[in-house]
Structure formats: C-alpha cells, structure tokens
Design an enzyme around this catalytic site. Structure first.
Site, PDB file in Angstrom:
ATOM      1  N   HIS A  34      -4.449   4.741  16.463  1.00 30.61           N
ATOM      2  CA  HIS A  34      -3.572   5.186  15.370  1.00 30.61           C
ATOM      3  C   HIS A  34      -2.882   6.530  15.601  1.00 30.61           C
ATOM      4  CE1 HIS A  34      -6.642   7.684  12.816  1.00 30.61           C
ATOM      5  NE2 HIS A  34      -6.936   7.773  14.098  1.00 30.61           N
ATOM      6  N   HIS A  35      -3.300   7.314  16.596  1.00 30.84           N
ATOM      7  CA  HIS A  35      -2.596   8.568  16.903  1.00 30.84           C
ATOM      8  C   HIS A  35      -1.411   8.365  17.848  1.00 30.84           C
ATOM      9  CE1 HIS A  35      -5.354  11.028  14.746  1.00 30.84           C
ATOM     10  NE2 HIS A  35      -6.380  10.793  15.532  1.00 30.84           N
ATOM     11  N   SER A  36      -1.380   7.247  18.539  1.00 32.35           N
ATOM     12  CA  SER A  36      -0.332   7.038  19.548  1.00 32.35           C
ATOM     13  C   SER A  36       1.032   6.879  18.870  1.00 32.35           C
ATOM     14  CB  SER A  36      -0.657   5.804  20.390  1.00 32.35           C
ATOM     15  OG  SER A  36       0.318   5.635  21.394  1.00 32.35           O
TER      16      SER A  36
END
Length: 620
Positions: free
Chosen positions: A122-124
């Site tokens: 989810h940070h990408s």
C-alpha cells in the site's frame, strides 16, 4: 514469497506469512477454506497503476549481484526498502496473489478470500517503490477487477497503522473507489510523513470526497477508538457509497504487541471490524495482508479475521470508552466528511463537555504546581508569548531565570512534565503525590546545578492544553513552533553564545525541529545537545542537511533505557541518531533523567570547556 529476505534481518521477514499459515492450519481453518492458485502479476496489469519506469526498476533487481546490493543499500534504505535477487519475482507473486483472490470474489467463485502475501503494497506509489512495498497489490487488483468483472464500485478499507499513501494516490481522482484509512499520523511526522494522510486530504476532481482519512494524533489507540470510528464515520459512509466489493488492506501493525505501531487493537477488535465490513457488498470481501511485524500479534489477529470470514460470530467486547483524543479526531473527521456524505452527522460525534467549565485535568494541575514551585522557590519568571495561538496553548509554561538576556551561557530545557501518558508509560498504578515529588525533585536538582555554575535557564513545557475545537493540531506541530519562536525572539537576541539544549521525552522532537528550521544558527551557538528520549522514538537528523548530521553526532548525547527498541534486532546505530547511551534497570521517563543527571552534567561541562579552552569548568 518467502525468498524475499534481508541477510541482516528485518521487520518485514518471511515468517510473517508462514506464521499466519501455520496458525490457520493449527486451528483447523484451512480444512474449511479453498486454496486459490497464485501466479505472477502481468506487466500490463501492473501498468494499470504503475509507470513502466517503475516496472523496469523493480525487474532490474533480479540482475543485481551481491556487491550491487551492498553498494545500493543506502539508496534503498532511504526508501525504507531492502532487496534480494528474488525480490522482483516475490513482488510479482504478491501482486498476482491479491489479483486472483480479488477476481475469485468478484466473479462469485468464492464469497470471501484472504491473500496471505508479501511483500506488502500500500505504500508503493504509481512511480516509486517505498516503505517495504514494490508493487501496490490492492490497487492493481482493484483496477483489474473493474476491467474484467462486473464489480465497478469498490471500497478499500486500510487499517494498517501507516497511511496507504500509494493506494490513495492511485484513486485520488476516481469516484468509483472509496478509500478509507485509519492510521497513526502525528501531525504528518509518522511514516510515510507529510500532509497526504491528513483528514483534509479528501480527493480531487471527480474523486473529491472519496478519500477518507482518520489520522490518529498519537500512538496508543485501541479497540474502543477503532470501533467508534467505524460506527460514526466508516460504516455510515460505506452504506451510502454501497460498494459492490470490499477489500481490506489488512496491516496488523496497530495490534497489541507491535513495537512499530505502538497501538492496542486486539484480535477481538479486528474480528468486529471484519464483521461490520462483511455486511457490505452482499458479503463480498477480500482481505489482503499489508504490514504487521510482531509475529504473535499478526498471526492471532489474522486468525480472528479468518474465523469471522468463515462465519463465526466475533467474541463479545468488554465495556469500553474511546479516548478523548480519538473522540476529538473522529469529530473533526465527521465535520470534514459531512461536506460530501449525507449519512455523516457531526453532532452525534461531538465530544461531551458538560463539565468542562468546572473541572481541571490532572496534567493541568501538575503543570500548575510545577510552575508555582519554579516561581516561589527559584524566582523564575514567565516568558511572554506574542502569538495568540501560542498564548492559548502554552501560556505560563515558558519560564526563565532573570539573567537570560545577559548571561553568556544558557541551558534550554524542553519537556512535557505533567503529561502522565508519557511519564507513566507502562505503569499500572499512579501515586500523584509521588509524581509531583519527582517533578519537583528534578526541577530542584537542575536549577540548583545551573545556578551553582552561573548559567541561565530557559524552561519550556511543550505539553499543550487540551484541543481547541477550531484548531485540531498535534502537540508536535505547536512544540516546534514555540521553540522556533523562542529561538528567534529571545535566545538569538540575548548575549548567550554558549547554548546547551536538553530535551526530555516528546520535547526531543521539538529540539530536532528547531535544528531543522535554524540549522546554521544552531550549529554556531549551540555547544551541546542532550536528548533524554525515554521510550519514545529516537529523533533523527535530516538527510538533506549533511553538515547538521555530522555536527549533531559530534555534539550530542542520547539517553534511553537499556530495553529501548533502538537496540533490538541488531539494528545499527548510525550517525543520524547521535551518540547513544543506555541506562540499565530504568524505564520511566522522569526517573531516567534523574539517574542520568551526573552523566549529563559531565557531558555538558566537557563540551563547554572544549569550546573556550577553559578547563576549570567542572561539575559540582
């Protein structure tokens, strides 16, 4: 996916998925479930979210030699990543696994699915990998499902302790995807940092109102806080949105026991949140693993979620009341989201304050007692603040000795004395008389020492008064602001050319913010920095000011208890932390500084003596 690993050890370890699989097997869950086939994500699927440049960058990792990996470690460390020759394939499998789990639910092959995958996603961001994440698994799965199935309106609920910046970015202007995140925010100072995870970050263009952030202002949130957010904000919005598919970005780092998240959500809490989300979209639910770094917590929390997915009723919650900070945060989120959703009623979320005018908080009483002691016993006077906001938050909390403007040497002490959440961390019982005694004892020792060697003292209590409704700001923001104000309007205008900065607990971050904002002046005037961190995260110098990092390492000491997590997992203590000293057999913040006082005195005396060649400075 188990091959992606770090030779030096890392929180995002292969055992995260094997422990979940093992606990599901041991509790006879797997016999009630169907194993779905997994395959690597296709390039054209990844490009629904990511740029081709990012795809190529991730694929190139496969060709890296051991020396290449070692040489690029600093680059990846800045992105909060590590790499291994198997990383590209594992990242492809992780994304492909979430795609298959999502398609199976969207097509009706199964009712619910759980993708036990890593690395997380989810940070990408569309054009950058970061934060343990290479491809955004959930975002790619959503785009793929919308393209190949009838599921067009999709809700993503991200309960990972970190804001899913990459996922929100992928759908920021898309009204077909509702993105909701509960995360530790701390005024933008908690990873991934910055304002994107704020409650005002609600989408843009046609997607305005379809991004919902519930940003916790500090650590320590638990079941009551999360359940209240679901009842007052998340479920009313979800019912109005009426998704055709729900995907949970299920990071379990808000779980009790996770040292990175430092929150207290229980397996029962996760079970109830899953149960509520299962009532949407005709029960079509996908759970995709994100973060979670305590192996016991991640496995027991995942088990609780799976049991609900298999049809079990969640265990009954104990009676509980949400914290004041959570209630305040949820109310402000409701005020923001009521602009876009008819189901949101801010009045029903408003904190109850009937007794506010006739009551005083214990922290306020402790702070008042200490200020009175400084004035009556040591003759310290209040420092005027000119900003209305600073007066409102810190009036009477900044005091000094009367020689502050003409003394050549000034000790600046930043702290949050009176904040029982800090001072009584992990303490079961509280003796208020004893706590007040500790505050007075240390104040007496510090002031006596400063006066005995002829120095001036500036005492700054950065523990703010309770939230003002119109200005829901976290204390770290205001603390840095008041410190910068004092530097510009008093310290720089005084005769002090030998300044010593002492931070205690949360006051350490305020000192670091001052150093970021006034780096050149601080390096010229400050001769020693002491940070008594306690159990808080050790503040780091910014990477974009290399001279400050070197100066800080040479002129600072960091005091932590011997069980601080900076020493865990063989972490390397780098120059970004300064020189770290540990105190054994003490964890309480106020007692830590009392025990470290002889060490602090010697450190300051040595640094002041070395700056002017005067070897007569000594510690009484």
């Amino acid at each position: 996916m188990m091959f992606h690993s770090c030779a030096k050890g890392h929180e995002e370890q292969p055992e995260r998925i094997s422990r979940i699989f093992d606990i599901l097997k041991d509790n006879d869950c797997l016999t009630k479930m169907r194993r779905l086939p997994i395959r690597p994500v296709l390039k054209e699927e990844a490009l629904l979210v990511h740029t081709e440049a990012l795809w190529d960058k991730v694929m190139a990792i496969h060709s890296m030699s051991e020396q290449d990996i070692a040489d690029s470690a600093a680059y990846y460390d800045e992105l909060s990543l590590y790499v291994h020759p198997s990383t590209p394939y594992c990242a492809q499998l992780s994304a492909g696994g979430v795609i298959e789990a999502t398609l199976a639910v969207a097509k009706g092959t199964v009712k619910k699915s759980f993708a036990i995958v890593r690395p997380p996603g989810h940070h990408s961001e569309p054009d950058e990998h970061m934060g343990f994440c290479f491809f955004n698994n959930v975002a790619i799965a959503v785009k793929t499902a919308q393209l190949h199935t009838g599921a067009k309106k999709i809700m993503i609920l991200d309960w990972d302790i970190h804001h899913g910046n990459g996922t929100q970015r992928a759908f920021y202007d898309d009204p077909s995807v509702l993105y909701v995140s509960l995360h530790r925010y701390e005024g933008g100072y908690f990873y991934p940092n910055g304002p994107f995870g704020s409650m005002g970050s609600c989408g843009e263009g046609k997607g305005t109102g379809f991004s919902v952030n519930i940003p916790w202002p500090e650590k320590g949130m638990g079941d009551a806080d999360y359940i209240l957010a679901f009842q007052k904000v998340i479920m009313p919005i979800a019912v109005e949105f009426a998704p055709e598919l729900v995907i949970i970005s299920a990071g379990f780092d808000a779980a009790e026991g996770d040292d990175l998240g430092e929150c207290h959500v229980s397996p029962v809490g996760y079970a109830h949140m899953t149960h509520m989300l299962s009532s949407l979209a005709n029960g079509k639910l996908v759970v995709a693993l994100e973060g979670g770094y305590c192996l016991d917590a991640i496995s027991t929390s995942a088990l609780a979620v799976v049991k609900v997915m298999l049809g079990e009723v969640p265990p009954q919650l104990e009676p509980m009341i949400a914290s004041e900070l959570a209630t305040e945060t949820i109310w402000h989120v409701a005020l923001e989201q009521s602009k876009y959703w008819k189901n949101i009623d801010p009045k029903s979320c408003e904190p109850v304050e009937e007794l506010e005018q006739i009551t005083f908080s214990i922290p306020e009483l402790l702070k008042t007692h200490r200020q009175d002691y400084l004035f009556r016993t040591h003759g310290m006077v209040e420092v005027p603040l000119m900003s209305a906001d600073l007066i409102e938050r810190f009036s009477t909390q900044v005091t000094c000795t009367t020689d502050i403007m003409e003394n050549n040497t000034l000790i600046v002490f930043m702290h949050e004395f009176g904040n029982l959440r800090v001072e009584l961390d992990s303490v079961i019982s509280c003796d208020l008389h004893m706590e007040h005694s500790y505050l007075v004892d240390f104040s007496k020792e510090l002031i006596t020492w400063v006066k005995s060697i002829g120095y001036a003292l500036l005492d700054v209590n950065v523990f703010p008064r309770p939230f003002v409704k119109a200005k829901p700001r976290h204390s770290n923001d205001s603390a840095g602001e008041v410190m910068t104000y004092l530097w510009d309007n008093y310290i720089q205008l005084s005769d002090a050319r030998r300044v010593v900065l002492i931070g205690h607990g949360p006051g350490c971050e305020a000192l670091m913010e001052l150093m970021r904002q006034r780096a050149s002046n601080v390096m010229r005037c400050v001769h020693a920095v002491v940070q008594v961190v306690g159990n808080h995260q050790v503040p780091m110098t910014p990477v974009d000011i290399p001279n400050l990092r070197q100066w800080y390492y040479q002129n600072s000491m960091i005091v932590v208890p011997s069980n601080h997590n900076i020493f865990s997992n063989d972490k390397k203590i780098t120059r970004k932390h300064g020189k770290v000293f540990s105190i054994a057999d003490e964890t309480r913040a106020i007692m830590l500084i009392l025990k470290a006082m002889p060490l602090i005195k010697n450190f300051i005396a040595e640094h002041l003596a070395s700056t002017n060649g005067n070897s007569s400075n000594h510690v009484p």
